[in-house]
Design an enzyme around this catalytic site. Structure first.
Site, PDB file in Angstrom:
ATOM      1  N   ASP A   1       0.829  -1.211   0.000  1.00  0.00           N
ATOM      2  CA  ASP A   1       0.000   0.000   0.000  1.00  0.00           C
ATOM      3  C   ASP A   1       0.865   1.264   0.000  1.00  0.00           C
ATOM      4  OD1 ASP A   1      -2.345   1.414  -0.029  1.00  0.00           O
ATOM      5  OD2 ASP A   1      -2.731   1.237   2.119  1.00  0.00           O
TER       6      ASP A   1
ATOM      7  N   HIS B   1       2.242   3.454  -9.108  1.00  0.00           N
ATOM      8  CA  HIS B   1       2.024   2.014  -9.343  1.00  0.00           C
ATOM      9  C   HIS B   1       3.216   1.404 -10.093  1.00  0.00           C
ATOM     10  CE1 HIS B   1      -1.843   2.311  -7.574  1.00  0.00           C
ATOM     11  NE2 HIS B   1      -2.396   3.022  -8.542  1.00  0.00           N
TER      12      HIS B   1
ATOM     13  N   LEU C   1       9.757 -21.538  -4.723  1.00  0.00           N
ATOM     14  CA  LEU C   1       9.016 -20.547  -3.938  1.00  0.00           C
ATOM     15  C   LEU C   1       7.581 -20.554  -4.439  1.00  0.00           C
ATOM     16  CD1 LEU C   1       9.208 -17.910  -2.012  1.00  0.00           C
ATOM     17  CD2 LEU C   1       9.253 -16.644  -4.171  1.00  0.00           C
TER      18      LEU C   1
HETATM   19  C1  IPE Z   1      -5.324  -2.633   0.041  1.00  0.00           C
HETATM   20  O1  IPE Z   1      -5.016  -1.321  -0.190  1.00  0.00           O
HETATM   21  C2  IPE Z   1      -5.420  -3.385  -1.259  1.00  0.00           C
HETATM   22  C3  IPE Z   1      -4.162  -3.620  -1.944  1.00  0.00           C
HETATM   23  C4  IPE Z   1      -2.989  -3.343  -1.487  1.00  0.00           C
HETATM   24  C5  IPE Z   1      -4.304  -4.243  -3.221  1.00  0.00           C
HETATM   25  P1  IPE Z   1      -6.141  -0.198  -0.361  1.00  0.00           P
HETATM   26  O2  IPE Z   1      -5.433   1.073  -0.551  1.00  0.00           O
HETATM   27  O3  IPE Z   1      -7.111  -0.581  -1.402  1.00  0.00           O
HETATM   28  O4  IPE Z   1      -6.889  -0.268   1.043  1.00  0.00           O
HETATM   29  P2  IPE Z   1      -7.585   0.879   1.879  1.00  0.00           P
HETATM   30  O5  IPE Z   1      -8.467   1.631   0.930  1.00  0.00           O
HETATM   31  O6  IPE Z   1      -6.492   1.724   2.440  1.00  0.00           O
HETATM   32  O7  IPE Z   1      -8.324   0.159   2.963  1.00  0.00           O
HETATM   33  C1  IPE Z   2      -1.565   0.255  -3.364  1.00  0.00           C
HETATM   34  O1  IPE Z   2      -1.350   1.618  -3.382  1.00  0.00           O
HETATM   35  C2  IPE Z   2      -1.870  -0.308  -4.727  1.00  0.00           C
HETATM   36  C3  IPE Z   2      -3.245  -0.806  -4.887  1.00  0.00           C
HETATM   37  C4  IPE Z   2      -4.173  -0.799  -3.981  1.00  0.00           C
HETATM   38  C5  IPE Z   2      -3.587  -1.355  -6.179  1.00  0.00           C
HETATM   39  P1  IPE Z   2      -2.546   2.654  -3.360  1.00  0.00           P
HETATM   40  O2  IPE Z   2      -2.942   2.956  -4.761  1.00  0.00           O
HETATM   41  O3  IPE Z   2      -3.645   2.188  -2.486  1.00  0.00           O
HETATM   42  O4  IPE Z   2      -1.828   3.922  -2.716  1.00  0.00           O
HETATM   43  P2  IPE Z   2      -2.433   4.934  -1.671  1.00  0.00           P
HETATM   44  O5  IPE Z   2      -2.955   4.132  -0.521  1.00  0.00           O
HETATM   45  O6  IPE Z   2      -3.535   5.667  -2.369  1.00  0.00           O
HETATM   46  O7  IPE Z   2      -1.305   5.805  -1.287  1.00  0.00           O
HETATM   47 MG    MG Z   3      -4.069   2.433  -0.517  1.00  0.00          MG
END
Ligand code: IPE
Ligand code: IPE
Ligand code: MG
Length: 235
Positions: free
Chosen positions: A19, A36, A130
């Site tokens: 995240d 990303h 793995l």
């Molecule tokens: C969790 O992250 C999902 C992934 C890492 C794929 P999100 O950014 O979607 O989760 P929230 O919105 O902080 O709960």
């Molecule tokens: C995690 O990073 C990637 C996915 C959930 C696909 P985020 O896109 O949720 O990044 P933040 O949380 O908005 O910083």
């Molecule tokens: Mg996020």
């Protein structure tokens, strides 16, 4: 029984909530897509260090059932990035002996992504170095609902449904219990990840945003796990 600390204790199965890509980009005045992309670059070193630290199974949360709520162009970018990454990295992962499996509902994914998943699973099926699970269009609640549906359609009687039977209906029943969950970006929540499997997992939460997550920090997480006392409800 007193559970003694075992400094040599290693997590066999580590699951990662990757995240913070969006915030990483925002801080640099870049579009979220750049975050990303930077997040994908972390994967190769992560897989290497996981292997070096003796981790046998690595599960990565790539896209949740709730992530469809993001703007269409971001969802499109993520799917495109997934395809590109699969094309570029699956042959390499296959060479290093990783077995890839995907967790989640496949029906909503674009056909191109579905075939990339199937090809990757097929190509790497016999590998044993793995086990790499990618949670894609994954939701912990969907997984439990899907398990319940399949038990009902198989005609199971109520008394046949115990924890063992239930676990055998999950997306990947062969997967060992999760020892350690790592979450980056400092959020103290589970976000619908592996609800059944994390029952007794240890947590390592770091403020580091995913694109900045380093192999050194992975090692620190593993070391932190080694110093925990997993009582599992005992004393
Ligand atoms: C969790 O992250 C999902 C992934 C890492 C794929 P999100 O950014 O979607 O989760 P929230 O919105 O902080 O709960
Ligand atoms: C995690 O990073 C990637 C996915 C959930 C696909 P985020 O896109 O949720 O990044 P933040 O949380 O908005 O910083
Ligand atoms: Mg996020």
């Amino acid at each position: 029984m007193l559970t003694r600390l075992d400094p040599g204790q290693k997590p066999r199965h580590v699951a990662v909530i990757m995240d913070g890509n969006g915030r990483w980009a925002q801080r640099r005045w870049l579009p979220r897509a750049a975050g990303h992309r930077a997040g994908v670059a972390v994967l190769e070193p992560l897989i290497e260090v996981a292997g070096e630290t003796g981790v046998e199974t690595l599960t990565l949360y790539a896209f949740s059932t709730e992530n469809w709520a993001r703007p269409e162009d971001e969802v499109g970018t993520l799917m495109q990035l997934f395809l590109e990454t699969a094309r570029a990295k699956v042959p390499q992962l296959n060479e290093r002996g990783a077995r890839l499996r995907f967790l989640g509902r496949r029906d909503r994914l674009p056909a191109s992504v579905r075939s990339a998943i199937e090809e990757a699973e097929e190509l790497t099926a016999a590998n044993g170095q793995l086990d790499l699970y990618i949670a894609l269009n994954y939701g912990g609640r969907s997984e439990l609902v899907d398990a319940a549906r399949r038990m009902i359609s198989d005609g199971l009687a109520p008394e046949e449904v115990d924890e063992q039977t239930f676990a055998s209906y999950l997306y990947a029943p062969e997967v060992p219990e999760i020892d350690l969950v790592i979450r980056t970006s400092g959020e103290l929540r589970v976000s619908n990840f592996l609800l059944w499997q994390i029952a007794y997992a240890e947590f390592y939460v770091t403020d580091t945003l995913w694109p900045d997550f380093s192999p050194e920090e992975f090692r620190r997480a593993v070391e932190s796990f080694a110093s925990r006392s997993r009582r599992r409800g005992g004393v």
